[in-house]
Design an enzyme around this catalytic site. Sequence first.
Site, PDB file in Angstrom:
ATOM      1  N   ARG A  67       0.831  -1.205   0.000  1.00  0.00           N
ATOM      2  CA  ARG A  67       0.000   0.000   0.000  1.00  0.00           C
ATOM      3  C   ARG A  67       0.867   1.257   0.000  1.00  0.00           C
ATOM      4  NH1 ARG A  67      -3.582   2.662   4.547  1.00  0.00           N
ATOM      5  NH2 ARG A  67      -5.011   3.866   3.256  1.00  0.00           N
ATOM      6  N   HIS A  78       0.772   4.408  -2.575  1.00  0.00           N
ATOM      7  CA  HIS A  78       0.612   5.812  -2.165  1.00  0.00           C
ATOM      8  C   HIS A  78       1.800   6.659  -2.601  1.00  0.00           C
ATOM      9  CE1 HIS A  78      -2.761   5.498   1.067  1.00  0.00           C
ATOM     10  NE2 HIS A  78      -2.964   4.664   0.077  1.00  0.00           N
ATOM     11  N   ASN A 129      -2.882   8.614   4.751  1.00  0.00           N
ATOM     12  CA  ASN A 129      -1.599   8.092   5.209  1.00  0.00           C
ATOM     13  C   ASN A 129      -1.549   7.844   6.707  1.00  0.00           C
ATOM     14  OD1 ASN A 129      -0.506   7.985   2.727  1.00  0.00           O
ATOM     15  ND2 ASN A 129       0.696   9.855   2.923  1.00  0.00           N
ATOM     16  N   PRO A 168      -7.138   8.061  -4.177  1.00  0.00           N
ATOM     17  CA  PRO A 168      -8.596   7.945  -4.186  1.00  0.00           C
ATOM     18  C   PRO A 168      -9.139   7.570  -2.802  1.00  0.00           C
ATOM     19  CG  PRO A 168      -7.560   6.322  -5.673  1.00  0.00           C
ATOM     20  CD  PRO A 168      -6.471   7.106  -5.058  1.00  0.00           C
ATOM     21  N   HIS A 183      -6.276  -5.663  -2.411  1.00  0.00           N
ATOM     22  CA  HIS A 183      -7.091  -5.772  -1.203  1.00  0.00           C
ATOM     23  C   HIS A 183      -7.393  -7.215  -0.831  1.00  0.00           C
ATOM     24  CE1 HIS A 183      -8.569  -1.302  -1.513  1.00  0.00           C
ATOM     25  NE2 HIS A 183      -7.287  -1.422  -1.233  1.00  0.00           N
TER      26      HIS A 183
HETATM   27  C1  HEM Z   1      -8.657   1.810  -6.117  1.00  0.00           C
HETATM   28  C2  HEM Z   1      -8.521   2.709  -5.185  1.00  0.00           C
HETATM   29  C3  HEM Z   1      -8.130   2.360  -3.782  1.00  0.00           C
HETATM   30  C4  HEM Z   1      -8.721   2.809  -2.658  1.00  0.00           C
HETATM   31  C5  HEM Z   1      -9.893   3.761  -2.579  1.00  0.00           C
HETATM   32  C6  HEM Z   1      -8.053   2.205  -1.544  1.00  0.00           C
HETATM   33  C7  HEM Z   1      -8.362   2.447  -0.221  1.00  0.00           C
HETATM   34  C8  HEM Z   1      -7.812   1.746   0.849  1.00  0.00           C
HETATM   35  C9  HEM Z   1      -8.196   1.937   2.222  1.00  0.00           C
HETATM   36  C10 HEM Z   1      -9.212   2.962   2.724  1.00  0.00           C
HETATM   37  C11 HEM Z   1      -7.515   1.041   2.961  1.00  0.00           C
HETATM   38  C12 HEM Z   1      -7.627   0.786   4.464  1.00  0.00           C
HETATM   39  C13 HEM Z   1      -6.884   1.794   5.302  1.00  0.00           C
HETATM   40  C14 HEM Z   1      -7.237   1.598   6.746  1.00  0.00           C
HETATM   41  O1  HEM Z   1      -8.401   1.835   7.083  1.00  0.00           O
HETATM   42  O2  HEM Z   1      -6.372   1.200   7.527  1.00  0.00           O
HETATM   43  C15 HEM Z   1      -6.699   0.281   2.060  1.00  0.00           C
HETATM   44  C16 HEM Z   1      -5.862  -0.721   2.432  1.00  0.00           C
HETATM   45  C17 HEM Z   1      -4.981  -1.336   1.576  1.00  0.00           C
HETATM   46  N1  HEM Z   1      -4.789  -1.023   0.253  1.00  0.00           N
HETATM   47 FE1  HEM Z   1      -5.948   0.120  -0.884  1.00  0.00          FE
HETATM   48  N2  HEM Z   1      -7.058   1.397  -2.002  1.00  0.00           N
HETATM   49  C18 HEM Z   1      -7.053   1.465  -3.374  1.00  0.00           C
HETATM   50  C19 HEM Z   1      -6.164   0.847  -4.223  1.00  0.00           C
HETATM   51  C20 HEM Z   1      -5.083   0.117  -3.790  1.00  0.00           C
HETATM   52  C21 HEM Z   1      -3.977  -0.284  -4.633  1.00  0.00           C
HETATM   53  C22 HEM Z   1      -3.815   0.093  -6.101  1.00  0.00           C
HETATM   54  C23 HEM Z   1      -3.137  -1.005  -3.850  1.00  0.00           C
HETATM   55  C24 HEM Z   1      -1.823  -1.645  -4.201  1.00  0.00           C
HETATM   56  C25 HEM Z   1      -1.477  -2.013  -5.395  1.00  0.00           C
HETATM   57  C26 HEM Z   1      -3.740  -1.074  -2.527  1.00  0.00           C
HETATM   58  C27 HEM Z   1      -3.243  -1.785  -1.478  1.00  0.00           C
HETATM   59  C28 HEM Z   1      -3.801  -1.828  -0.221  1.00  0.00           C
HETATM   60  C29 HEM Z   1      -3.362  -2.747   0.813  1.00  0.00           C
HETATM   61  C30 HEM Z   1      -2.345  -3.850   0.666  1.00  0.00           C
HETATM   62  C31 HEM Z   1      -4.092  -2.426   1.969  1.00  0.00           C
HETATM   63  C32 HEM Z   1      -3.970  -3.062   3.356  1.00  0.00           C
HETATM   64  C33 HEM Z   1      -2.950  -2.283   4.147  1.00  0.00           C
HETATM   65  C34 HEM Z   1      -2.585  -2.896   5.485  1.00  0.00           C
HETATM   66  O3  HEM Z   1      -3.018  -3.996   5.804  1.00  0.00           O
HETATM   67  O4  HEM Z   1      -1.837  -2.215   6.195  1.00  0.00           O
HETATM   68  N3  HEM Z   1      -4.888  -0.355  -2.529  1.00  0.00           N
HETATM   69  N4  HEM Z   1      -6.893   0.753   0.776  1.00  0.00           N
HETATM   70  C1  LIG Z   2       2.729   7.626   9.945  1.00  0.00           C
HETATM   71  C2  LIG Z   2       2.464   9.042  10.235  1.00  0.00           C
HETATM   72  O1  LIG Z   2       3.246   9.928   9.973  1.00  0.00           O
HETATM   73  N1  LIG Z   2       1.286   9.288  10.756  1.00  0.00           N
HETATM   74  C3  LIG Z   2       0.886  10.622  11.060  1.00  0.00           C
HETATM   75  C4  LIG Z   2      -0.346  10.959  10.272  1.00  0.00           C
HETATM   76  O2  LIG Z   2      -0.837  12.201  10.647  1.00  0.00           O
HETATM   77  C5  LIG Z   2      -1.179  12.328  12.008  1.00  0.00           C
HETATM   78  C6  LIG Z   2      -1.824  13.671  12.216  1.00  0.00           C
HETATM   79  O3  LIG Z   2      -1.158  14.668  11.493  1.00  0.00           O
HETATM   80  C7  LIG Z   2       0.063  12.125  12.870  1.00  0.00           C
HETATM   81  O4  LIG Z   2      -0.264  12.202  14.252  1.00  0.00           O
HETATM   82  C8  LIG Z   2       0.646  10.747  12.562  1.00  0.00           C
HETATM   83  O5  LIG Z   2       1.843  10.576  13.252  1.00  0.00           O
END
Ligand code: HEM
Ligand SMILES: CC(=O)N[C@H]1CO[C@H](CO)[C@@H](O)[C@@H]1O
Length: 323
Positions: free
Chosen positions: A58, A62, A90, A158, A188
């Site tokens: 992820r 980003h 982030n 996005p 995902h």
């Molecule tokens: C299509 C648009 C996308 C949206 C709107 C999106 C949004 C998100 C969101 C909201 C999360 C969860 C964050 C949280 O609540 O902790 C997430 C997790 C994740 N996303 Fe996406 N994502 C997108 C595309 C992608 C792409 C292109 C990749 C990589 C190629 C990706 C890889 C991941 C992974 C691996 C996680 C899990 C992260 C973790 O377990 O720490 N995502 N994404």
């Molecule tokens: C990983 C990281 O830098 N997280 C930051 C995201 O933003 C919040 C609020 O600005 C910080 O408190 C986190 O440390």
Amino acid sequence: MSFRGPTILLFVGFLGCVHAQLKLGFYDSSCPRAEKVILEFVEEHIPNAPTVAASLLRMHFHDCFVRGCDGSVLINSTSANQAEKAATPNQTLRGFDFIDRLKSAVEEECPGIVSCADILALAARDAVGVIGGPFWRVPTGRRDGSISNSSEALSEIPAPTSNLSSLKTAFANKGLNDADLVLLSGAHTIGVAHCESFSDRLYNFTGTGDQDPSLDGFYAANLKKNKCRDATDETTLVEMDPGSFRTFDVGYYRNLLKRRGLFESDAALTTEAAAKAAIVNLVDSPPQTFFAGFAMSMEKMGSIGVQTGSSGEIRRNCAVVNS
Ligand code: HEM
Ligand SMILES: CC(=O)N[C@H]1CO[C@H](CO)[C@@H](O)[C@@H]1O
Ligand SMILES: *[C@@H]1O[C@H](CO)[C@@H](O)[C@H](O)[C@H]1NC(C)=O
Ligand SMILES: *[C@@H]1O[C@H](CO)[C@@H](O)[C@H](O)[C@H]1NC(C)=O
Ligand SMILES: *[C@@H]1O[C@H](CO)[C@@H](O)[C@H](O)[C@H]1NC(C)=O
Ligand SMILES: *[C@@H]1O[C@H](CO)[C@@H](O)[C@H](O)[C@H]1NC(C)=O
């Protein structure tokens, strides 16, 4: 004669610009063991912390979507600058310490040679490999950027509430097509999300305390009962591909077809016939089809807006721009 020098310089500069691109094994002569050091570090540490694989994947996404794959996501905020890390999307990124430790290992091998952007791209690929996911080629030679701006992260990455047309636009802006969108969303299949990333779908979809009707009712009820117990939960983590969130498989797509995608952006992929057909095809094909497609799209994603040649810098510390 008098204009020849500048003309040649301009010409070479032009070529440099057009041909400045990534290449496989960029460090083969400047730091022959670089990729090996990274792979070994990942192979040593990811088995103890397999969920970091998702975090790195992820983070690479980003990074690439904001100012290209230039390591800008790794830069810390300062008193004068709100970095990408500070932006909402982030705040849930993890694994920065992993990259910092990996960078130290690479610096020990060859100081000042390997960019943070390349380290992140390679580490994400290798970590996904360690957990049994697809392999993709990572041409190298990325240079690190020096700008990291939180408002850009907010506008370029996005939101999970995005509909299909805004997802397509966000990806097209980065040179990625609709097929890439469907394939890359397959990331995902691993990882977790915080309730706050989707709880509006459970508790307040249109602002009247309602639920998103496009989300499977049984799944929604289960999430409310066992995971996100109220609309303000900011701590609970939910598997995005329940049951196999550590396995890179087509489980995510299967869930989409059962209306069990966690985010609106996941569900959006089934709202159009063409995208849905692509998903059905991935589910019905051998896993290799998804792996091969994902690999091709990752290679494309990894080359978005890269700085090469003499542009940018090789950051000494991934969290800080060189002074
Ligand atoms: C299509 C648009 C996308 C949206 C709107 C999106 C949004 C998100 C969101 C909201 C999360 C969860 C964050 C949280 O609540 O902790 C997430 C997790 C994740 N996303 Fe996406 N994502 C997108 C595309 C992608 C792409 C292109 C990749 C990589 C190629 C990706 C890889 C991941 C992974 C691996 C996680 C899990 C992260 C973790 O377990 O720490 N995502 N994404
Ligand atoms: C990983 C990281 O830098 N997280 C930051 C995201 O933003 C919040 C609020 O600005 C910080 O408190 C986190 O440390
Ligand atoms: C960057 O920020 C992280 C998290 O706040 C911190 O642990 C790390 O030490 C910082 N790095 C540098 C070089 O300041
Ligand atoms: C960050 O980007 C925004 C939007 O492009 C811009 O308005 C702002 O001036 C930038 N901030 C800095 C510190 O460069
Ligand atoms: C998709 O979302 C964008 C941005 O929120 C909005 O402007 C647009 O009208 C939406 N499109 C559809 C088809 O709902
Ligand atoms: C639901 O959303 C509306 C509009 O955004 C808001 O006024 C209301 O307070 C929210 N309700 C809950 C329970 O969060």
